[in-house]
Design an enzyme around this catalytic site. Structure first.
Site, PDB file in Angstrom:
ATOM      1  CB  CYS A 391     -74.979  62.981   7.369  1.00 45.23           C
ATOM      2  SG  CYS A 391     -75.834  61.903   8.480  1.00 45.23           S
ATOM      3  CD  GLU A 392     -70.368  67.639   5.702  1.00 45.43           C
ATOM      4  OE1 GLU A 392     -71.515  68.097   5.794  1.00 45.43           O
ATOM      5  OE2 GLU A 392     -69.408  68.272   5.264  1.00 45.43           O
ATOM      6  CE1 TYR A 421     -60.694  81.953  17.572  1.00 46.63           C
ATOM      7  CE2 TYR A 421     -58.507  81.000  17.845  1.00 46.63           C
ATOM      8  CZ  TYR A 421     -59.337  82.102  17.804  1.00 46.63           C
ATOM      9  OH  TYR A 421     -58.816  83.359  18.001  1.00 46.63           O
TER      10      TYR A 421
END
Ligand code: LLP
Length: 463
Positions: A391-392, A421
């Site tokens: 949600c972004e 990573y």
């Protein structure tokens, strides 16, 4: 990075907003071996395979998103590093890049040592049978409990990162009736050409003790005075995802300079130096990484030369590659969910993962490649942004790339070079479930880190 011309006839012709774009390979079906794990191929019917297994089969069996790790590639890279440095040097794999019990066993079998930087990594290493003496313990703020455990278990070296820690480790070792082998981590004042958040040798940051103002020499003075410590050498790590050898060479020179000063002041020749990790890998076809043998040659020559000039015995060298070993060996497999063409801009391709399985794009502006892997396609290339389901709007996996214009929901796409990573920095953001890591080797695939379940989430939620 290039700002190359756009391909002939894409749907977004002439509209290339901010950023730089790599022209797609003549044929989007061709996989650049520079960025893919060694056994990845596209077979005759267009499906991509790894270790001889089709990705569509892998998706069926293990689900998506998932990381697939080419075990033979991982082992080959371990051997390449070990062979490049030879018997008079030590290679410590940096566990922060990705660590699991299987990885520890492979490292052990391939003769590598292990760098850990937390109690959790130490536990994983020991649980999988890595001998404590082959472990280096790092960190700028190790807890007392972590230090007590590391000393008690006999880790091969603790890398001291501050004046407080020099005293702390000495006291703990002494209270256990031990003399702990230690190195002192210094900052050599090199500006590494990489993202600010992963550059570590300039002075204005949290790691290490500065060479420049005599602090490092003072740290050596104090460490040599303490009975609980056996100072075996100096450590320097200049940063990560670095292509330019110059920074490593300056670092090696300055570390040897400190050894010379230590010899002159104390009459002691420290027997080891560690030059850290940080070697860059290819995330896109534009990246041109150095090979382990080039690095080994450059570093051993410069250390040898500087030591000879100073009349020092050449110290034993160690290095700590993380990304360069595991990074290229894995890719993340996603299923395409929705496709949103934005006229005059680009097409947004949403996948079933996102910043929870790869935070590197959002955090460091990292660049990645992507390919359609469940089939071949002769469609025109289209400019895409691969985004996740979080949600972004910053939830971007691959900022700018080209995929065939006939891409459809249900297609599988893969992002290569996600071995380092990505799983190790994965999160549960939006209560998403961290994907599994599946090791593939010679026609066999097995889960080495399982997918999280909703039960796992609820188990931690004890309120
Ligand atoms: N040694 C030390 C002391 C380190 O701090 C690191 C990485 C390494 C070795 C291994 O560096 P490598 O060869 O993997 O570059 N999360 C960032 C990278 C952070 C690196 C932290 N230290 C990223 O995703 O790029």
């Amino acid at each position: 990075m290039s700002r190359s011309a756009h391909p002939a006839g894409p749907r977004h012709a002439d509209v290339y907003p901010e950023g730089h774009y790599t022209a797609p390979a003549a044929d989007l079906n061709v996989l650049d071996e520079k960025v893919w794990a060694r056994t990845v191929r596209r077979d005759e019917d267009g499906v991509v395979t790894v270790g001889g297994i089709e990705v569509s089969r892998l998706a069926e069996e293990f689900g998506t998103p998932a990381y697939f790790l080419d075990e033979s590639d991982f082992r080959a890279r371990c051997r390449a590093w070990a062979d490049a440095f030879g018997p008079d040097a030590d290679v410590f794999y940096a566990g922060k890049a990705f660590l699991s019990r299987a990885v520890v066993r492979w490292l052990k079998e391939e003769g590598l040592n292990l760098d850990v930087c937390s109690g959790g990594e130490l536990t994983t290493a020991l649980d999988a049978g890595m001998p404590a003496e082959r472990i280096a313990f790092h960190g700028n703020n190790k807890s007392v409990e972590e230090i007590e455990r590391a000393v008690r278990l006999g880790v091969g070296r603790i890398v001291l990162d501050s004046f407080q820690e020099i005293v702390r480790v000495a006291h703990i070792a002494q209270s256990q009736g031990k003399r702990q082998r230690v190195q002192i981590r210094v900052t050599v004042g090199v500006e590494a050409h990489t993202h600010e958040f992963i550059a570590t040798a300039h002075e204005d940051q949290k790691f290490g003790i500065a060479l420049a103002d005599g602090q490092a020499a003072e740290a050596v003075r104090r460490a040599l005075r303490l009975d609980g410590l056996e100072l075996i050498g100096i450590h320097s790590h200049i940063g990560s995802q670095i292509f330019d050898m110059a920074g490593f060479e300056v670092s090696a020179r300055r570390v040897v300079q400190l050894l010379t000063e230590v010899r002159d002041e104390h009459g002691v020749e420290l027997p080891e130096i560690d030059l850290g990790g940080g070697l860059g890998i290819a995330y896109t076809s534009e990246d041109d990484p150095r090979e382990p043998h080039e690095i080994a040659k450059a570093l051993t020559e410069i250390v040898g030369r500087e030591c000879e000039a100073a009349g020092l015995r050449t110290p034993r060298i160690s290095v700590e590659p993380g990304r360069a070993i595991v990074g290229p060996t894995a890719f993340t497999l996603y299923e395409v969910g929705t496709i949103k063409p934005l006229e005059g801009l680009r097409t947004y391709v949403s996948v079933d993962g996102g910043m929870s399985d790869n935070i590197r794009t959002a955090l460091y502006d990292a660049e990645y490649s992507v390919a359609l892997v469940s089939r071949a396609s002769d469609a025109e290339p289209m400019l895409v942004r691969v985004v996740g389901k979080h949600c972004e709007s910053g939830d971007i996996v691959v900022r700018d790339a080209f995929l065939p214009a006939d891409l459809a929901p249900g297609d599988l796409i893969a992002v290569p070079a996600t071995g380092a990573y990505c799983r190790s920095m994965a999160s549960n953001y939006n209560h998403s479930l961290r994907p599994p890591v599946v090791a593939v080797n010679d026609g066999e695939a097995r889960v080495i880190v399982r997918r999280e379940t909703e039960e796992d989430l609820l188990r931690l939620d004890v309120g």
